[in-house]
Design a protein around this motif. Structure first.
Motif, PDB file in Angstrom:
ATOM      1  N   LEU A   5       0.828  -1.196   0.000  1.00 36.69           N
ATOM      2  CA  LEU A   5       0.000   0.000   0.000  1.00 36.69           C
ATOM      3  C   LEU A   5       0.862   1.245   0.000  1.00 36.69           C
ATOM      4  N   SER A   6       0.297   2.314  -0.500  1.00 40.61           N
ATOM      5  CA  SER A   6       0.985   3.603  -0.428  1.00 40.61           C
ATOM      6  C   SER A   6       0.004   4.651   0.087  1.00 40.61           C
ATOM      7  N   ALA A   7       0.519   5.800   0.411  1.00 41.65           N
ATOM      8  CA  ALA A   7      -0.313   6.889   0.916  1.00 41.65           C
ATOM      9  C   ALA A   7      -1.314   7.360  -0.134  1.00 41.65           C
ATOM     10  N   ARG A   8      -1.071   7.046  -1.384  1.00 46.78           N
ATOM     11  CA  ARG A   8      -1.975   7.473  -2.473  1.00 46.78           C
ATOM     12  C   ARG A   8      -3.190   6.570  -2.621  1.00 46.78           C
ATOM     13  N   HIS A   9      -3.161   5.400  -1.991  1.00 45.22           N
ATOM     14  CA  HIS A   9      -4.329   4.531  -2.056  1.00 45.22           C
ATOM     15  C   HIS A   9      -5.446   5.127  -1.205  1.00 45.22           C
ATOM     16  N   THR A  10      -6.635   5.137  -1.790  1.00 42.57           N
ATOM     17  CA  THR A  10      -7.795   5.675  -1.085  1.00 42.57           C
ATOM     18  C   THR A  10      -8.532   4.547  -0.367  1.00 42.57           C
ATOM     19  N   ASN A  37     -10.986  -0.919  -0.196  1.00 47.97           N
ATOM     20  CA  ASN A  37     -12.225  -1.705  -0.144  1.00 47.97           C
ATOM     21  C   ASN A  37     -12.392  -2.570  -1.381  1.00 47.97           C
ATOM     22  N   ARG A  38     -12.030  -2.035  -2.547  1.00 53.18           N
ATOM     23  CA  ARG A  38     -12.117  -2.816  -3.784  1.00 53.18           C
ATOM     24  C   ARG A  38     -11.164  -4.012  -3.736  1.00 53.18           C
TER      25      ARG A  38
END
Length: 68
Positions: A41-46, A51-52
């Motif tokens: 994961l990165s900080a850009r993942h929402t 959830n997807r």
């Protein structure tokens, strides 16, 4: 943790069909019988991205019999 190397690879391939990039790791990267999926994961993942991905993990887990 998936355990089986072939299943981990197949699982990763199925995730890619959902446009979710994960890596299946198996021996010699991890001990035999401890194949797994790596998620980064990165900080850009929402929250929507996460959830997807979780929904795809659940659906593919059920499809492959890893989740009952």
């Amino acid at each position: 943790m998936i355990g089986d190397a072939a299943l981990a690879s197949m699982f990763a391939d199925k995730m890619m069909t959902q446009n979710i990039y994960v890596i299946g790791f198996s021996f010699p990267v991890v001990p035999k019988g401890q194949a797994r999926i790596r998620v980064q994961l990165s900080a850009r993942h929402t929250e929507e991205h996460i959830n997807r991905a979780v929904d795809a993990f659940i659906a593919i887990g059920k499809e492959t019999g890893l989740i009952k």
